[in-house]
Scaffold this active site. Structure first.
Site, PDB file in Angstrom:
ATOM      1  N   CYS A  16       0.833  -1.204   0.000  1.00  0.00           N
ATOM      2  CA  CYS A  16       0.000   0.000   0.000  1.00  0.00           C
ATOM      3  C   CYS A  16       0.869   1.256   0.000  1.00  0.00           C
ATOM      4  O   CYS A  16       1.700   1.440   0.891  1.00  0.00           O
ATOM      5  CB  CYS A  16      -0.910  -0.028   1.231  1.00  0.00           C
ATOM      6  SG  CYS A  16      -1.863   1.489   1.474  1.00  0.00           S
ATOM      7  N   CYS A  19       0.450   3.271   3.203  1.00  0.00           N
ATOM      8  CA  CYS A  19       1.213   2.683   4.313  1.00  0.00           C
ATOM      9  C   CYS A  19       2.690   3.017   4.164  1.00  0.00           C
ATOM     10  O   CYS A  19       3.386   3.241   5.156  1.00  0.00           O
ATOM     11  CB  CYS A  19       0.997   1.169   4.378  1.00  0.00           C
ATOM     12  SG  CYS A  19      -0.635   0.678   4.981  1.00  0.00           S
ATOM     13  N   HIS A  58      -3.575   0.392   8.357  1.00  0.00           N
ATOM     14  CA  HIS A  58      -4.171   0.070   7.070  1.00  0.00           C
ATOM     15  C   HIS A  58      -5.607  -0.400   7.274  1.00  0.00           C
ATOM     16  O   HIS A  58      -5.863  -1.363   8.000  1.00  0.00           O
ATOM     17  CB  HIS A  58      -3.374  -1.015   6.337  1.00  0.00           C
ATOM     18  CG  HIS A  58      -3.924  -1.277   4.986  1.00  0.00           C
ATOM     19  ND1 HIS A  58      -3.692  -0.430   3.931  1.00  0.00           N
ATOM     20  CD2 HIS A  58      -4.731  -2.258   4.529  1.00  0.00           C
ATOM     21  CE1 HIS A  58      -4.327  -0.897   2.864  1.00  0.00           C
ATOM     22  NE2 HIS A  58      -4.960  -1.997   3.203  1.00  0.00           N
ATOM     23  N   THR A 107      -9.988   4.440  -5.540  1.00  0.00           N
ATOM     24  CA  THR A 107      -8.924   3.863  -6.357  1.00  0.00           C
ATOM     25  C   THR A 107      -7.721   3.433  -5.524  1.00  0.00           C
ATOM     26  O   THR A 107      -6.950   2.584  -5.951  1.00  0.00           O
ATOM     27  CB  THR A 107      -8.462   4.845  -7.452  1.00  0.00           C
ATOM     28  OG1 THR A 107      -8.049   6.060  -6.836  1.00  0.00           O
ATOM     29  CG2 THR A 107      -9.588   5.118  -8.448  1.00  0.00           C
ATOM     30  N   HIS A 110      -6.834   2.268   0.807  1.00  0.00           N
ATOM     31  CA  HIS A 110      -6.470   2.642   2.170  1.00  0.00           C
ATOM     32  C   HIS A 110      -7.389   3.820   2.442  1.00  0.00           C
ATOM     33  O   HIS A 110      -7.352   4.825   1.713  1.00  0.00           O
ATOM     34  CB  HIS A 110      -5.001   3.060   2.247  1.00  0.00           C
ATOM     35  CG  HIS A 110      -4.520   3.383   3.632  1.00  0.00           C
ATOM     36  ND1 HIS A 110      -3.438   2.749   4.187  1.00  0.00           N
ATOM     37  CD2 HIS A 110      -4.943   4.280   4.556  1.00  0.00           C
ATOM     38  CE1 HIS A 110      -3.210   3.239   5.403  1.00  0.00           C
ATOM     39  NE2 HIS A 110      -4.135   4.175   5.649  1.00  0.00           N
ATOM     40  N   HIS A 112      -9.164   7.044   3.005  1.00  0.00           N
ATOM     41  CA  HIS A 112      -8.646   8.409   2.958  1.00  0.00           C
ATOM     42  C   HIS A 112      -9.788   9.382   2.711  1.00  0.00           C
ATOM     43  O   HIS A 112     -10.747   9.089   2.021  1.00  0.00           O
ATOM     44  CB  HIS A 112      -7.551   8.570   1.900  1.00  0.00           C
ATOM     45  CG  HIS A 112      -7.939   8.181   0.509  1.00  0.00           C
ATOM     46  ND1 HIS A 112      -8.076   6.872   0.109  1.00  0.00           N
ATOM     47  CD2 HIS A 112      -8.218   8.938  -0.573  1.00  0.00           C
ATOM     48  CE1 HIS A 112      -8.401   6.831  -1.167  1.00  0.00           C
ATOM     49  NE2 HIS A 112      -8.507   8.079  -1.612  1.00  0.00           N
ATOM     50  N   HIS A 114     -10.548  13.173   1.322  1.00  0.00           N
ATOM     51  CA  HIS A 114     -10.048  14.303   0.544  1.00  0.00           C
ATOM     52  C   HIS A 114     -10.578  15.592   1.157  1.00  0.00           C
ATOM     53  O   HIS A 114     -11.758  15.673   1.500  1.00  0.00           O
ATOM     54  CB  HIS A 114     -10.559  14.235  -0.900  1.00  0.00           C
ATOM     55  CG  HIS A 114      -9.998  13.122  -1.707  1.00  0.00           C
ATOM     56  ND1 HIS A 114      -8.900  13.290  -2.524  1.00  0.00           N
ATOM     57  CD2 HIS A 114     -10.384  11.841  -1.834  1.00  0.00           C
ATOM     58  CE1 HIS A 114      -8.638  12.143  -3.118  1.00  0.00           C
ATOM     59  NE2 HIS A 114      -9.522  11.245  -2.717  1.00  0.00           N
TER      60      HIS A 114
END
Length: 159
Positions: A16, A19, A58, A107, A110, A112, A114
């Site tokens: 990842c 990571c 993760h 995409t 992990h 996330h 924005h």
């Protein structure tokens, strides 16, 4: 320290990229970090100041972290929005966006969030075909979601 939960989470995933950023193997322009959350600049930003906020463990999606970490993650998002608005970068507004799952256009798997700075003349657009739904359909959807909450262990008055 890794978080445990229904989906089975890992402290890190060696394949990842995020990571790798957490571990320092991949370069990133770090903005904020603590033992549970890391925020860094998006490498392909929609605009200057475009941030990504991730858990340091993760986890593929939002359901893959516990409530405590989720609350902390969004507290950090809130803090970063405040900092972005006071940064001097062009920022008349902010969009906070989380894509959870392939069907949601995630995409990088992990988790996330924005944080997109917005201006009145930017060309950032989210294409949506808004639907008309009857009150009966909306009531049915609400009942199905309440049933899903019950199946997940939620009881009203007991968060």
């Amino acid at each position: 320290m890794p978080h445990a939960g229904a989906m089975g989470w890992f402290a890190t995933d060696p394949t990842c990229t995020f990571c790798g950023i957490v571990a320092g193997r991949v370069r990133a322009s770090r903005v904020y970090e603590d033992p549970q959350v890391l925020a860094f600049m998006e490498i392909h930003p929609a605009a200057p100041g475009d941030l990504l906020v991730i858990p340091t463990v993760h986890a593929a999606g939002l359901e893959d972290i516990d409530e405590t970490l989720a609350a902390h993650l969004f507290r950090v998002v809130h803090l970063l929005v405040r900092g972005l608005r006071r940064s001097g970068l062009p920022c008349e507004g902010v969009n906070v966006f989380l894509a959870d799952g392939e069907a949601a256009d995630q995409t990088v798997f992990h988790l996330h969030v924005h944080v997109f700075p917005r201006t009145a003349d930017d060309r950032f657009r989210l294409e949506v075909r808004w639907q008309e739904r009857s009150r009966a359909d909306l009531d049915d959807d609400a009942a199905r979601i309440r049933a899903g909450l019950a199946r997940s262990g939620y009881r009203p008055g007991h968060p």
